[in-house]
Write an enzyme that holds these catalytic residues in place. Structure first.
Site, mmCIF file in Angstrom:
data_model
loop_
_atom_site.group_PDB
_atom_site.id
_atom_site.type_symbol
_atom_site.label_atom_id
_atom_site.label_comp_id
_atom_site.label_asym_id
_atom_site.label_seq_id
_atom_site.Cartn_x
_atom_site.Cartn_y
_atom_site.Cartn_z
ATOM 1 N N ASP A 22 2.735 5.364 -6.801
ATOM 2 C CA ASP A 22 4.002 5.252 -6.064
ATOM 3 C C ASP A 22 5.223 5.142 -6.947
ATOM 4 O O ASP A 22 6.356 5.210 -6.447
ATOM 5 C CB ASP A 22 3.929 4.030 -5.135
ATOM 6 C CG ASP A 22 2.919 4.254 -4.024
ATOM 7 O OD1 ASP A 22 2.030 3.413 -3.856
ATOM 8 O OD2 ASP A 22 2.998 5.314 -3.377
ATOM 9 N N HIS A 43 -2.394 -2.319 -9.753
ATOM 10 C CA HIS A 43 -3.399 -1.679 -8.892
ATOM 11 C C HIS A 43 -4.663 -2.538 -8.887
ATOM 12 O O HIS A 43 -5.027 -3.128 -9.889
ATOM 13 C CB HIS A 43 -3.731 -0.274 -9.411
ATOM 14 C CG HIS A 43 -4.338 0.598 -8.370
ATOM 15 N ND1 HIS A 43 -5.665 0.554 -8.053
ATOM 16 C CD2 HIS A 43 -3.775 1.512 -7.543
ATOM 17 C CE1 HIS A 43 -5.911 1.413 -7.076
ATOM 18 N NE2 HIS A 43 -4.783 2.012 -6.753
ATOM 19 N N HIS A 101 0.863 -1.197 0.000
ATOM 20 C CA HIS A 101 0.000 0.000 0.000
ATOM 21 C C HIS A 101 0.892 1.237 0.000
ATOM 22 O O HIS A 101 1.702 1.397 -0.901
ATOM 23 C CB HIS A 101 -0.942 -0.084 1.203
ATOM 24 C CG HIS A 101 -2.067 0.902 1.228
ATOM 25 N ND1 HIS A 101 -2.424 1.710 0.194
ATOM 26 C CD2 HIS A 101 -2.955 1.203 2.226
ATOM 27 C CE1 HIS A 101 -3.453 2.463 0.507
ATOM 28 N NE2 HIS A 101 -3.798 2.178 1.749
#
Ligand code: SDX
Length: 455
Positions: free
Chosen positions: A365, A309, A270
């Protein structure tokens, strides 16, 4: 947007009986399945969905994501427009209030946040107690949770005025706690907030101020950080938002719920992924090592951190904006060799069948870590920056859950696959037993009652 309620006709082949199950907003209510039984003593049918891959836990008006099309909107406003035209505190207001603020509302909101950045001096004693190399996310989980002991009125979660006060405190104070955690890790004195500065500017002040009388943030880096906070502000029912809602559903105070959300975000799958992306790029080292690394990923030995994702099966729209911010930042900081490596890794991955077939694209990210590193942040601070940005989203999800008349304490059910009843075994009769095969136990239980798993 309420659609015509239609129905699902289900035939239970165990009994031959047929049922009508209402469909609304593209979903069936799991509770409606309970009427499907083999006999009156049957508990009724449940829906089994590990990791909630196909389960809506709530009805929400905060954030909309279309994973196929790569769309992200906060309260209907496209993320690209908010990143270009708004500010983080304005977006925080939007997420919480549901509408963009007027000039006066924004000024009042900014003033409230600015004047709540101080923390109780005792908090320094908490932080001083951590080891010098304590991870700042561990410090943040602890100190945000500890704030609940300074504000007992936070337990009155049904009082709108007190809810707003805690919301302001959390958005304001998380920057101070984050900066204090960093300063502790490098052995520098804590820096008090400077109310003359913007939200992002003051955060940079509390991080980087040295012996100068007044810290002056670089406007390019200040703006870049503000936009990065916007991009991280919410993302519907992600793992940490789910944690925030679940803890909030027991009517715990928002500081305790936020500590749980930060703990969830800490995980490498995460929010911890941005830190792992940097470590991965450092491990790869140079472009000629990319093929060997990709081979390890395909063998399941490694993950391509920053890729993939649960919802986006297209390019994460935030990643596109972040890639543009990188160019702005590197004009000030000088470019990073890791950027070239990341771009080559992305190019190769996006052409590789393994990633294409699994629809794995860069997520939020993938590029953030390179920017944060260029701005001078140690990798351990990367998920902390994510937490600062996500705080308004967590709080908006928390409050929406509290005010939703359909919600109550979150308490999922289970399918029991353990032992049936068995008598206690005296110590003298016990022997060293191998690790039990849970599936074998479940098979025995199923033989006992084929259509009625234990619950
Ligand atoms: C965030 O939910 C959110 O909204 C999160 C977030 C937010 O804003 O709150 O967007 C922030 O958490 C972004 C994600 C950051 N995490 C990472 O970058 C870690 C690397 N990514 C993966 O761990 C993974 O992609 C997840 C956890 C993000 C999503 O996992 P899913 O949806 O459970 O997908 P999966 O694990 O079922 O993957 C499907 C397939 C599998 O292969 P097969 O079993 O079909 O052979 O894709 C593979 C996975 O092995 N896969 C990857 C991969 N991600 C998925 N293979 C290599 N590298 C990867 N990164």
């Amino acid at each position: 947007m309420s659609e015509q309620v239609s129905t699902l006709t289900v035939t239970d082949n165990r009994t031959g009986r047929t049922y009508e199950v209402p469909i609304k907003d593209g979903a069936v209510r799991a509770a409606d399945l309970r009427k499907i039984k083999v006999d009156d003593s049957d508990f009724g049918l449940m829906a089994y969905d590990p990791a909630f891959t196909n389960t809506a836990s709530c009805r929400s008006a905060i954030t909309f994501i279309d994973g196929e099309a790569g769309i992200l909107r906060y309260r209907g406003y496209p993320i690209q427009e908010l990143a270009e035209k708004s500010s983080f505190l304005e977006v925080a207001y939007l997420l919480l209030a549901g509408e963009l603020p007027t000039r006066e509302e924004l000024a009042t909101w900014e003033d409230e946040i600015t004047h709540h950045t101080m923390v109780h001096e005792s908090i320094k004693k908490f932080i001083d107690g951590f080891h010098h190399d304590a991870h700042p996310m561990g410090m943040l989980v602890s100190t945000v949770g500890a704030l609940s002991t300074f504000y007992p009125d936070a337990k009155q979660i049904k009082d709108p005025g007190l809810r707003r006060l805690q919301i302001v405190r959390l958005i304001a104070k998380i920057t101070t706690l984050a900066a204090y955690s960093y300063r502790h890790s490098v052995g520098f004195p804590y820096v008090y907030p400077d109310n003359d500065l913007s939200y992002a500017g003051n955060f940079l002040n509390m991080l980087w101020k040295a012996t100068e009388l007044k810290y002056e943030p670089d406007p390019v880096l200040e703006h870049a950080l503000d936009v990065l906070f916007i991009l991280h502000a919410d993302h519907e029912q992600n793992c940490s938002a789910n944690a925030m809602r679940a803890v909030g559903s027991s009517e715990a105070d928002p500081f305790s719920a936020a500590a749980a959300a930060i703990a969830a975000l800490y995980g490498p799958l995460h929010g911890g992924a941005n830190e792992q992306v940097l470590r991965m790029l450092r491990e790869i080292g140079s472009p000629e090592n990319i093929p060997a690394f990709i081979a390890q990923v395909k063998d399941g030995k490694k993950k391509l951190m920053g890729f993939g994702h649960r919802v986006y099966k297209n390019y994460d729209p935030r990643a596109r904006v972040i890639r543009q911010i990188a160019d702005e930042v590197f004009k000030v900081t000088g470019t990073s060799p890791l950027l070239d490596l990341a771009m080559e890794l992305e190019r190769i991955a996006l052409e590789d069948e393994y990633f294409v077939s699994r629809r794995l694209y860069p997520n939020v990210d993938f590029y953030t870590g390179i920017i944060y590193q260029a701005m001078g942040f140690p990798v351990e601070m990367f998920p902390v920056l994510f937490a600062i940005g996500r705080m308004p989203g967590w709080l908006a999800q928390w409050e929406e859950g509290l005010l939703d008349p359909e919600q109550k304490i979150a308490r999922p059910r289970q399918i029991y696959i353990g032992h049936g009843e068995r008598p206690y075994v005296p110590m003298s009769e016990r022997s060293q037993t191998a690790a039990e095969d849970v599936d074998a136990i479940a098979a025995q239980a199923a033989q006992a009652a084929p259509d009625r798993p234990l619950r």
